[in-house]
Each structure stands twice: as C-alpha cells, then as structure tokens.
Motif scaffolding. Structure first.
Motif, PDB file in Angstrom:
ATOM      1  N   CYS A   1      72.013   9.801  54.205  1.00 52.07           N
ATOM      2  CA  CYS A   1      71.489  10.273  53.130  1.00 52.07           C
ATOM      3  C   CYS A   1      70.891  11.647  53.309  1.00 52.07           C
ATOM      4  N   LEU A   2      70.365  12.155  54.480  1.00 51.65           N
ATOM      5  CA  LEU A   2      70.021  13.425  54.556  1.00 51.65           C
ATOM      6  C   LEU A   2      71.148  14.585  54.397  1.00 51.65           C
ATOM      7  N   MET A   3      72.330  14.002  54.931  1.00 47.97           N
ATOM      8  CA  MET A   3      73.782  14.857  54.521  1.00 47.97           C
ATOM      9  C   MET A   3      73.919  15.148  53.437  1.00 47.97           C
ATOM     10  N   LEU A   4      73.863  13.884  52.583  1.00 47.29           N
ATOM     11  CA  LEU A   4      74.489  13.801  51.062  1.00 47.29           C
ATOM     12  C   LEU A   4      73.325  14.675  50.334  1.00 47.29           C
ATOM     13  N   VAL A   5      72.035  14.683  50.868  1.00 45.32           N
ATOM     14  CA  VAL A   5      71.060  15.318  49.901  1.00 45.32           C
ATOM     15  C   VAL A   5      71.211  16.794  49.933  1.00 45.32           C
ATOM     16  N   SER A   6      71.795  17.133  51.220  1.00 42.01           N
ATOM     17  CA  SER A   6      71.879  18.425  51.266  1.00 42.01           C
ATOM     18  C   SER A   6      73.133  19.152  50.840  1.00 42.01           C
ATOM     19  N   MET A   7      74.036  18.499  50.224  1.00 37.36           N
ATOM     20  CA  MET A   7      75.287  19.040  49.584  1.00 37.36           C
ATOM     21  C   MET A   7      75.159  19.213  48.281  1.00 37.36           C
ATOM     22  N   VAL A   8      76.125  20.159  47.744  1.00 36.41           N
ATOM     23  CA  VAL A   8      76.177  20.369  46.188  1.00 36.41           C
ATOM     24  C   VAL A   8      76.844  19.064  45.869  1.00 36.41           C
ATOM     25  N   PRO A   9      76.567  18.791  44.442  1.00 40.35           N
ATOM     26  CA  PRO A   9      77.044  17.684  43.751  1.00 40.35           C
ATOM     27  C   PRO A   9      78.624  17.134  44.163  1.00 40.35           C
TER      28      PRO A   9
ATOM     29  N   GLN B   1      82.285  13.068  46.719  1.00 40.72           N
ATOM     30  CA  GLN B   1      83.162  12.874  47.496  1.00 40.72           C
ATOM     31  C   GLN B   1      82.972  12.066  48.671  1.00 40.72           C
ATOM     32  N   PHE B   2      81.783  12.036  49.305  1.00 39.03           N
ATOM     33  CA  PHE B   2      81.116  11.542  50.612  1.00 39.03           C
ATOM     34  C   PHE B   2      80.339  10.404  50.223  1.00 39.03           C
ATOM     35  N   GLU B   3      79.893  10.094  49.099  1.00 37.86           N
ATOM     36  CA  GLU B   3      78.907   9.128  49.056  1.00 37.86           C
ATOM     37  C   GLU B   3      79.087   7.726  49.543  1.00 37.86           C
ATOM     38  N   HIS B   4      80.345   7.256  49.836  1.00 39.30           N
ATOM     39  CA  HIS B   4      80.548   6.091  50.264  1.00 39.30           C
ATOM     40  C   HIS B   4      80.951   6.119  51.778  1.00 39.30           C
TER      41      HIS B   4
ATOM     42  N   ILE C   1      64.482  23.046  55.055  1.00 42.22           N
ATOM     43  CA  ILE C   1      65.744  23.760  55.557  1.00 42.22           C
ATOM     44  C   ILE C   1      66.947  23.400  55.118  1.00 42.22           C
ATOM     45  N   LEU C   2      67.132  22.109  54.808  1.00 41.61           N
ATOM     46  CA  LEU C   2      68.479  21.676  54.084  1.00 41.61           C
ATOM     47  C   LEU C   2      68.643  22.040  52.833  1.00 41.61           C
ATOM     48  N   ASP C   3      67.393  21.970  52.270  1.00 40.68           N
ATOM     49  CA  ASP C   3      67.400  22.163  50.737  1.00 40.68           C
ATOM     50  C   ASP C   3      67.876  23.741  50.432  1.00 40.68           C
ATOM     51  N   ARG C   4      67.324  24.404  51.220  1.00 43.74           N
ATOM     52  CA  ARG C   4      67.632  25.911  51.291  1.00 43.74           C
ATOM     53  C   ARG C   4      69.095  26.405  51.464  1.00 43.74           C
TER      54      ARG C   4
END
Length: 132
Positions: A75-83, A88-91, A12-15
């Motif tokens: 981690c779930l949020m980050l993987v479902s964002m554009v690069p 911007q939010f990885e930390h 769902i989040l990948d889409r």
C-alpha cells in the motif's frame, strides 16, 4: 511508530512519487522509510508459503505476519506511485512489484550509470581552472 512520525515518512514518499524517470531516488527513499519501520526485508524476500499440511501454529503465525507486513508495504508503494504505475501493480505484492520495477527500469539505470561514469572518466581539468 507514532502518528506524527508516520506522517513525516509518508511525506517523503509523497514528494518523490515514482514515475518513469526517478526509480533509484524513489527506491532509496522507500528503503529508508521501510528501514525505520523495520520492514525492509519485505522487498528482499518473497512471501512464505505454508506447507501442504497447513504447518504448525508458529508457521501459520509467521505467514500471517509476513502477509500483513507485505500488505502494508504494498500500500505504501502504491500510494507513492503515479496513477499509471498504480494501475499496473495494484494486484501484486511488494516483493513482486519491486522485482518488476527493477526489470523495467534496470536497463535505464545501467545506461545512466555508464553515462555518468564515462563523463567522469573523460573529464579533464584545465590548467589554472578551479576543480569545482
């Protein structure tokens, strides 16, 4: 949660990867996934902090569990964002990310809601024309 269920929710989040135009849809999908996993509160509450004296064993356990849940949601949020947004939010932690996203996209959301509400309010039906 079973492996297949986890995969279905991740799909769902990948889409619906977060970009600069779909914050509300992405947030809705994220909350659905987190509700199922019983981790939605991670988005609504900052991480707890131990008292200066180190706290009780129960407090330490609670903080450890909260940090683990926050890490999983982050981690779930980050993987479902554009690069670009990932960088911007990885930390940051999940709560801080969602608050920052609300401030970034909040104005856009309010503007879009106003535009749609105004369009509905000013729409007029013509005689003899179907409602749809």
């Amino acid at each position: 949660m079973s492996q297949s269920t986890q995969f279905k929710f991740s799909a769902i989040l990948d889409r619906e990867k977060l970009n600069n135009t779909n914050f509300l849809d992405w947030q809705r999908s994220l909350r659905i996934v987190l509700k199922y996993e019983e981790k939605e509160s991670v988005l609504d509450n900052p991480l707890p902090v131990l008292p200066a004296n180190g706290g009780t064993a129960a407090q330490r356990t609670s903080v450890t569990q909260a940090k683990k849940a926050s890490n999983e949601v982050t981690c779930l949020m980050l993987v479902s964002m554009v690069p670009e947004l990932q960088k911007q939010f990885e930390h940051m932690e999940a709560y801080d990310i969602i608050e920052e996203l609300k401030s970034m996209f909040g104005e856009h959301v309010r503007t879009e809601r106003f535009r749609v509400t105004r369009a509905i309010a000013t729409a007029r039906l013509e005689r003899g024309k179907p409602v749809g």
